[in-house]
Design an enzyme around this catalytic site. Structure first.
Site, PDB file in Angstrom:
ATOM      1  N   TYR A 530      22.315  17.251  10.956  1.00  0.00           N
ATOM      2  CA  TYR A 530      23.261  18.184  10.342  1.00  0.00           C
ATOM      3  C   TYR A 530      22.762  18.833   9.057  1.00  0.00           C
ATOM      4  CZ  TYR A 530      26.747  16.513  13.650  1.00  0.00           C
ATOM      5  OH  TYR A 530      27.427  16.207  14.807  1.00  0.00           O
ATOM      6  N   LEU A 531      21.722  18.293   8.440  1.00  0.00           N
ATOM      7  CA  LEU A 531      21.249  18.808   7.164  1.00  0.00           C
ATOM      8  C   LEU A 531      20.028  19.694   7.362  1.00  0.00           C
ATOM      9  CD1 LEU A 531      21.544  15.585   4.982  1.00  0.00           C
ATOM     10  CD2 LEU A 531      23.173  17.462   5.173  1.00  0.00           C
TER      11      LEU A 531
END
Length: 572
Positions: A530-531
Site C-alpha cells: 500500500y505504500l
C-alpha cells in the site's frame, strides 16, 4: 491510453537489466512470448517408519496415516487445541479411514500423536543440516523450474512449488479451520504459456487439466483449492519486469486520485443530501472507505466462508451510534470481522450529516439486516469508475496509506536524530498506516522470551556503562594529578568507550521500544502493498539511512524501479 513517460529508466532485476519503454500503455501486462517448465509438484507420501506408532496396535492405512501426520506436525500449535479445528480435522480424517479404522478410532481426544510429532521434529532438525548434494539438487531444481522466458527476458518465477497437502488454518475463528487441504495433482492444474513455446510436460502417465495461451494474464500456473474454492496461482517474482510495471501503475493511479480527491470528497458530501436513498448510502459508504480505509467487501454465498464483511456488506449489528461520547459528538462505533477474520474495532466521530443518515439507514431494521441495503460492491465500483478512470476502493487505501506515511515521516523525523532513532521514526510512521488499514497480528509466541533476552542485554549494557563511567572518572582524577600525556590519552580512550557504549545502549533501547510497539501490528503488509516505495526511498536518501534498514534484499529487488527512480525531494 498512455499513463506516463519514463526516459530510459533503468530497472535492475536479479536476472536482467532492461529499460522501460518511453511510453507504456495501461495494457502493459500483455506479453508476446512465454515459456516455462511448469510447477514442481509435492512429492508422494512416504509411510512412517515401523517404530513410529499411533495410539493403538496395528498400522493405519496410507491415506489415513498421511492425514494423521498433518495433525501431528501441528501438535505444538494452538490450532490443534481449538474445538472447531479438531472437529473439522476429525471429520475429514474419517473420510480417509478404512471401515476397520473407523470402528476403532471413535474419539479424537483419545488419540495419541506424540510419537509422530517427535519424529517430525527430528526430521525438521535433520533438514537444517542439508548435505552438499541436497543443496546442489535444490539449485538444479531452481535453475530448471525457477525461471521462465517472457518476451526475450529471463524472469524469476515467484514460488514454483505446488503447496503440499495439509490442514487448513485460516485466520481468526475461521469455520473451516482443520479441514483437509487435498493434494494438488496434474489433472487439477491449468498451464498458461505461448502456443509457439515448448509446453511443460506433466509427470509420466498423467495429464494437465488444460493448457491455455492467454497473454492478458500474468500467471503461469493455476488451480482451484478445495477448501474455499479459490483459485491459486504461480506468478512471476516480485522483482520481474511486469510486476514492477504493475506496481508503478498502481501507485501512479493513487497519485492521480490525489489530484482530484478534494473534488470527489465535495461530491460525496453533496450526495449526503440527495433525495435518493441509494445515493445517500453510496456517499456514506464512500466516506467510510476514504476516511477509515475500509475494504469495499465482496458478495459471497452464505455459510461458504467465515462471516467477514467489508464496507458495503456491513450489517446493523456491526455499528452503534452515540450522539455524544467522551466529550465528542456524533460518534460511530464499528465492531466486525474484516478480511482474514481480523476484528475491526474503532470509535470515530463523524460529520453530523453522516450521523443523521446512519440513523435513517437503521430505521425499522433488525440486527442481521444490511446497513446499506441499496448498495453492493458492483454498484460502488461502477460509480468509482465514473468518478475517475481506474478508481477502486483499493486505490483509496493506497492513496490514504501513502499520504499518511509521507505526512508522518515529515512530522516524526528530526535531522538531529541518530540512525536508530530515525528508523524508529520510520517504523512509527509505518505503524500509523498499519493501524489505519487494520493490519493486525497476534503477538508472536516467542515475544515475551525475546523481550526478556533484550532486557537482559540492556541491563548488562547499563552495568557496563556504569563501570566505564567510573573508569573515566578515575582517569580524569589521575590526569589532574599527573598532567602527563599517558593519563591524557587514557581519559580520551575512556571517553570514547563511554560514548560507544551509550550509543549501543540507546540502540538496544530503541529496539525494545520498537518491538513493544509492533507487538500486535503487521508492518509488512502495508509496506509491501500500500505504500508508494518512492516515499521510503526518498526519505532514506534524504536522511542517509542505509537502504537495507528499511528494505531487505527481497524487498529491494521488488522495488528496484523505485530505488532507481526516486529522488530526495519526491512528493507522492
Amino acid at each position: 491510453m498512455v499513463v506516463g513517460t519514463l526516459k530510459k529508466t533503468q530497472i535492475y532485476s536479479p536476472s536482467t537489466l532492461y529499460l522501460w519503454e518511453e511510453e507504456r500503455s495501461t495494457d502493459g501486462s500483455k506479453w508476446k512470448f512465454l515459456e516455462h517448465k511448469g510447477p514442481v509438484l509435492a512429492p508422494p507420501y512416504e509411510p512412517l517408519p515401523g517404530h513410529v506408532r499411533f495410539f493403538y496396535d496395528g498400522e493405519l492405512s496410507a491415506p489415513a496415516e498421511e492425514v494423521a501426520t498433518f495433525f501431528a506436525k501441528m501438535l505444538d500449535h494452538e490450532y490443534t487445541t481449538k474445538e472447531m479445528f479438531r472437529k473439522n480435522f476429525y471429520k475429514d480424517w474419517r473420510k480417509e479411514m478404512t471401515s476397520e479404522e473407523k470402528s476403532k478410532i471413535t474419539d479424537i481426544n483419545k488419540c495419541n500423536f506424540t510419537e509422530m510429532s517427535e519424529y517430525f521434529k527430528a526430521q525438521s532438525e535433520a533438514r537444517k543440516q542439508m548435505s552438499k548434494d541436497e543443496k546442489l539438487e535444490n539449485e538444479r531444481i531452481l535453475q530448471e523450474y525457477g525461471f521462465c522466458v517472457m518476451d526475450n527476458h529471463k524472469e524469476r518465477i515467484g514460488n514454483f512449488r505446488i503447496e503440499p497437502p495439509g490442514l487448513f488454518r485460516g485466520r481468526g475463528d475461521h469455520p473451516k479451520m482443520g479441514m483437509l487441504k487435498r493434494r494438488i495433482r496434474p489433472e487439477d492444474i491449468i498451464i498458461n504459456c505461448s502456443k509457439d513455446s515448448k509446453h511443460p510436460k506433466p509427470p509420466q502417465g498423467t495429464r494437465w487439466k488444460e493448457v491455455r495461451h492467454d497473454n492478458k494474464v500474468t500467471w503461469l500456473v493455476s488451480w482451484t483449492e478445495n477448501i474455499q474454492g479459490s483459485i491459486k496461482y504461480i506468478m512471476l517474482n516480485p522483482s520481474s519486469r511486469i510486476k514492477g510495471e504493475k506496481d508503478w501503475q498502481k501507485y501512479e493511479t493513487a497519485r492521480r486520485l490525489k489530484k482530484c480527491v478534494e473534488r470527489l470528497r465535495a461530491q460525496y458530501r453533496e450526495d449526503w443530501k440527495s433525495k435518493e436513498m441509494r445515493v445517500r448510502q453510496r456517499a456514506v459508504a464512500l466516506y467510510f472507505i476514504d476516511k477509515l480505509a475500509l475494504r469495499a467487501g465482496n458478495e459471497k454465498e452464505e455459510g461458504e466462508t467465515a462471516d467477514t464483511v467489508g464496507c458495503c456488506s456491513l450489517r446493523v449489528e456491526h455499528i452503534k451510534l452515540y450522539p455524544k461520547m467522551d466529550d465528542q459528538e456524533y460518534v460511530v462505533e464499528f465492531d466486525f470481522l474484516g478480511k482474514d477474520s481480523i476484528r475491526y474495532y474503532n470509535k470515530m466521530p463523524v460529520e453530523k450529516r453522516v450521523f443523521k443518515n446512519l440513523q435513517l439507514f437503521l430505521e425499522n431494521k433488525q440486527p442481521e439486516d444490511d446497513l446499506f441495503d441499496r448498495l453492493n460492491t458492483s454498484i460502488l465500483n461502477k460509480h468509482l469508475q465514473e468518478l475517475m478512470d481506474g478508481l477502486t476502493a483499493k486505490v483509496f487505501r493506497t492513496y490514504n496509506a501513502s499520504i499518511t506515511l509521507q505526512q508522518q515521516l515529515k512530522e516524526l523525523t528530526s535531522p538531529d536524530e541518530s540512525i536508530p532513532a530515525k528508523i524508529l521514526s520510520y517504523n512509527r510512521a509505518n505503524r500509523a498506516v498499519a493501524i489505519l488499514c487494520n493490519h493486525q497480528r497476534a503477538a508472536p509466541k516467542t515475544f515475551e522470551k525475546s523481550m526478556q533476552n533484550l532486557q537482559t542485554k540492556i541491563d548488562e549494557k547499563q552495568k557496563q556503562l556504569s563501570a566505564t563511567r567510573k573508569q573515566l572518572k578515575g582517569a580524569k582524577t589521575e590526569h589532574k594529578a599527573s598532567h602527563d600525556d599517558r593519563s591524557k590519552k587514557m581519559v580520551e580512550v575512556k571517553r570514547k568507550a563511554v560514548q560507544r557504549i551509550e550509543e549501543q545502549l540507546m540502540k538496544l533501547q530503541m529496539q525494545a521500544t520498537d518491538r513493544e510497539e509492533n507487538k500486535q501490528i503487521a508492518l509488512g503488509t502495508s509496506k509491501l502493498n500500500y505504500l508508494d516505495p518512492r516515499i521510503s526511498v526518498a526519505w532514506v536518501k534524504k536522511w542517509d539511512v542505509p537502504m537495507e534498514k528499511i528494505y531487505n534484499k527481497t524487498q529491494r529487488e521488488k522495488f528496484a524501479w523505485a530505488i532507481d527512480m526516486a529522488e530526495e525531494d519526491y512528493e507522492f
